[in-house]
Enzyme design. Structure first.
Site, PDB file in Angstrom:
ATOM      1  N   LYS A  11       0.829  -1.209   0.000  1.00  0.00           N
ATOM      2  CA  LYS A  11       0.000   0.000   0.000  1.00  0.00           C
ATOM      3  C   LYS A  11       0.868   1.266   0.000  1.00  0.00           C
ATOM      4  CE  LYS A  11      -3.772  -2.184   2.676  1.00  0.00           C
ATOM      5  NZ  LYS A  11      -4.580  -2.002   3.910  1.00  0.00           N
ATOM      6  N   TYR A  51     -12.773  -2.165  -2.442  1.00  0.00           N
ATOM      7  CA  TYR A  51     -13.209  -2.145  -1.046  1.00  0.00           C
ATOM      8  C   TYR A  51     -14.729  -2.087  -0.900  1.00  0.00           C
ATOM      9  CZ  TYR A  51      -8.464  -1.703   0.870  1.00  0.00           C
ATOM     10  OH  TYR A  51      -7.172  -1.930   1.256  1.00  0.00           O
ATOM     11  N   ASN A 118      -1.517  -0.125   7.307  1.00  0.00           N
ATOM     12  CA  ASN A 118      -0.909  -1.402   7.700  1.00  0.00           C
ATOM     13  C   ASN A 118      -0.136  -2.087   6.574  1.00  0.00           C
ATOM     14  OD1 ASN A 118      -3.062  -2.189   6.172  1.00  0.00           O
ATOM     15  ND2 ASN A 118      -4.231  -3.104   7.844  1.00  0.00           N
ATOM     16  N   HIS A 121      -1.966  -5.390   1.584  1.00  0.00           N
ATOM     17  CA  HIS A 121      -3.273  -6.036   1.430  1.00  0.00           C
ATOM     18  C   HIS A 121      -3.042  -7.443   0.905  1.00  0.00           C
ATOM     19  CE1 HIS A 121      -7.406  -6.824   0.140  1.00  0.00           C
ATOM     20  NE2 HIS A 121      -6.859  -7.341  -0.954  1.00  0.00           N
ATOM     21  N   GLU A 132     -10.440  -9.452  -7.112  1.00  0.00           N
ATOM     22  CA  GLU A 132      -9.469  -8.369  -6.929  1.00  0.00           C
ATOM     23  C   GLU A 132      -8.378  -8.394  -7.994  1.00  0.00           C
ATOM     24  OE1 GLU A 132      -8.201  -8.961  -2.897  1.00  0.00           O
ATOM     25  OE2 GLU A 132     -10.146  -8.347  -2.072  1.00  0.00           O
TER      26      GLU A 132
HETATM   27  P1  DAT Z   1      -7.479  -6.689   6.110  1.00  0.00           P
HETATM   28  O1  DAT Z   1      -6.694  -5.658   5.318  1.00  0.00           O
HETATM   29  O2  DAT Z   1      -6.663  -7.239   7.251  1.00  0.00           O
HETATM   30  O3  DAT Z   1      -8.108  -7.746   5.253  1.00  0.00           O
HETATM   31  P2  DAT Z   1     -10.122  -5.498   6.347  1.00  0.00           P
HETATM   32  O4  DAT Z   1     -10.431  -6.113   5.017  1.00  0.00           O
HETATM   33  O5  DAT Z   1     -11.054  -5.779   7.466  1.00  0.00           O
HETATM   34  O6  DAT Z   1      -8.654  -5.887   6.834  1.00  0.00           O
HETATM   35  O7  DAT Z   1     -10.061  -3.912   6.203  1.00  0.00           O
HETATM   36  C1  DAT Z   1      -9.487  -3.302   5.057  1.00  0.00           C
HETATM   37  C2  DAT Z   1      -8.589  -2.166   5.526  1.00  0.00           C
HETATM   38  O8  DAT Z   1      -9.366  -1.153   6.166  1.00  0.00           O
HETATM   39  C3  DAT Z   1      -7.550  -2.573   6.557  1.00  0.00           C
HETATM   40  O9  DAT Z   1      -6.390  -3.100   5.975  1.00  0.00           O
HETATM   41  C4  DAT Z   1      -7.303  -1.288   7.288  1.00  0.00           C
HETATM   42  C5  DAT Z   1      -8.648  -0.616   7.276  1.00  0.00           C
HETATM   43  N1  DAT Z   1      -9.399  -0.931   8.511  1.00  0.00           N
HETATM   44  C6  DAT Z   1     -10.091  -2.067   8.766  1.00  0.00           C
HETATM   45  N2  DAT Z   1     -10.689  -2.024   9.968  1.00  0.00           N
HETATM   46  C7  DAT Z   1     -10.378  -0.807  10.475  1.00  0.00           C
HETATM   47  C8  DAT Z   1     -10.703  -0.128  11.695  1.00  0.00           C
HETATM   48  N3  DAT Z   1     -11.479  -0.683  12.630  1.00  0.00           N
HETATM   49  N4  DAT Z   1     -10.190   1.110  11.896  1.00  0.00           N
HETATM   50  C9  DAT Z   1      -9.425   1.693  10.958  1.00  0.00           C
HETATM   51  N5  DAT Z   1      -9.079   1.131   9.787  1.00  0.00           N
HETATM   52  C10 DAT Z   1      -9.550  -0.106   9.550  1.00  0.00           C
HETATM   53 MG    MG Z   2      -9.606  -7.543   3.793  1.00  0.00          MG
END
Ligand code: DAT
Ligand code: MG
Length: 138
Positions: A11, A51, A118, A121, A132
């Site tokens: 990212k 997303y 973080n 992805h 995706e």
């Molecule tokens: P992942 O990337 O671990 O699959 P996800 O699909 O639940 O996680 O969420 C997509 C992204 O959105 C994630 O990498 C960071 C952001 N995100 C998710 N949950 C969040 C939260 N509670 N607060 C802030 N950012 C969040």
């Molecule tokens: Mg995810």
């Protein structure tokens, strides 16, 4: 039968911090195969598709803004059980509590922003991976 492909993104925070090489090194050391790799500056439409499952959540808009803040490195990665395997390498979503030894655990932390920056992805299922990969490698 277990050979899979997944979408990995380094990212914008990972690219901007110069961590692409370190992240790729972990992927290569694990033995997964790079099938395709490209630098992508995604527009909003591409990110809305990517997303879609998070639309309406409090972090959705900050997430899209963050993902538009700079280019990401998109990787088509292949290997047996690579979907599960890359998510294990990446660590859990919140970088503060992601296990040490993982990409997020070693390189990430909470910056006090509305969205978790973080670093990477990884697709979470075969269905997501196919969907995706079509979005990022059109
Ligand atoms: P992942 O990337 O671990 O699959 P996800 O699909 O639940 O996680 O969420 C997509 C992204 O959105 C994630 O990498 C960071 C952001 N995100 C998710 N949950 C969040 C939260 N509670 N607060 C802030 N950012 C969040
Ligand atoms: Mg995810």
């Amino acid at each position: 039968m277990a050979t899979e492909q997944t979408l990995v993104l380094v990212k914008p925070d990972g690219v901007a911090r110069g961590l692409t090489g370190a992240i790729l090194a972990r992927i290569e050391a694990k033995g997964y195969s790079l099938v395709d790799i490209r630098l992508v500056d995604p527009d909003r439409e591409r990110l809305e598709q990517h997303y879609a499952e998070h639309e309406g959540k409090p972090f959705y808009e900050p997430l899209l803004e963050f993902m538009m803040s700079g280019p990401s490195v998109a990787i088509r990665l292949a290997g047996n059980r690579v979907i599960e395997g890359f998510r294990s390498l990446a660590g859990t979503t919140d970088p503060t509590t992601a296990a040490p030894g993982t990409i997020r655990g070693d390189f990430g932390r909470d910056w006090g922003l509305a969205v978790q920056q973080n670093l990477v992805h990884g697709s979470d299922s075969v269905e997501s991976a196919n969907r995706e990969l079509a979005i990022w490698f059109d």
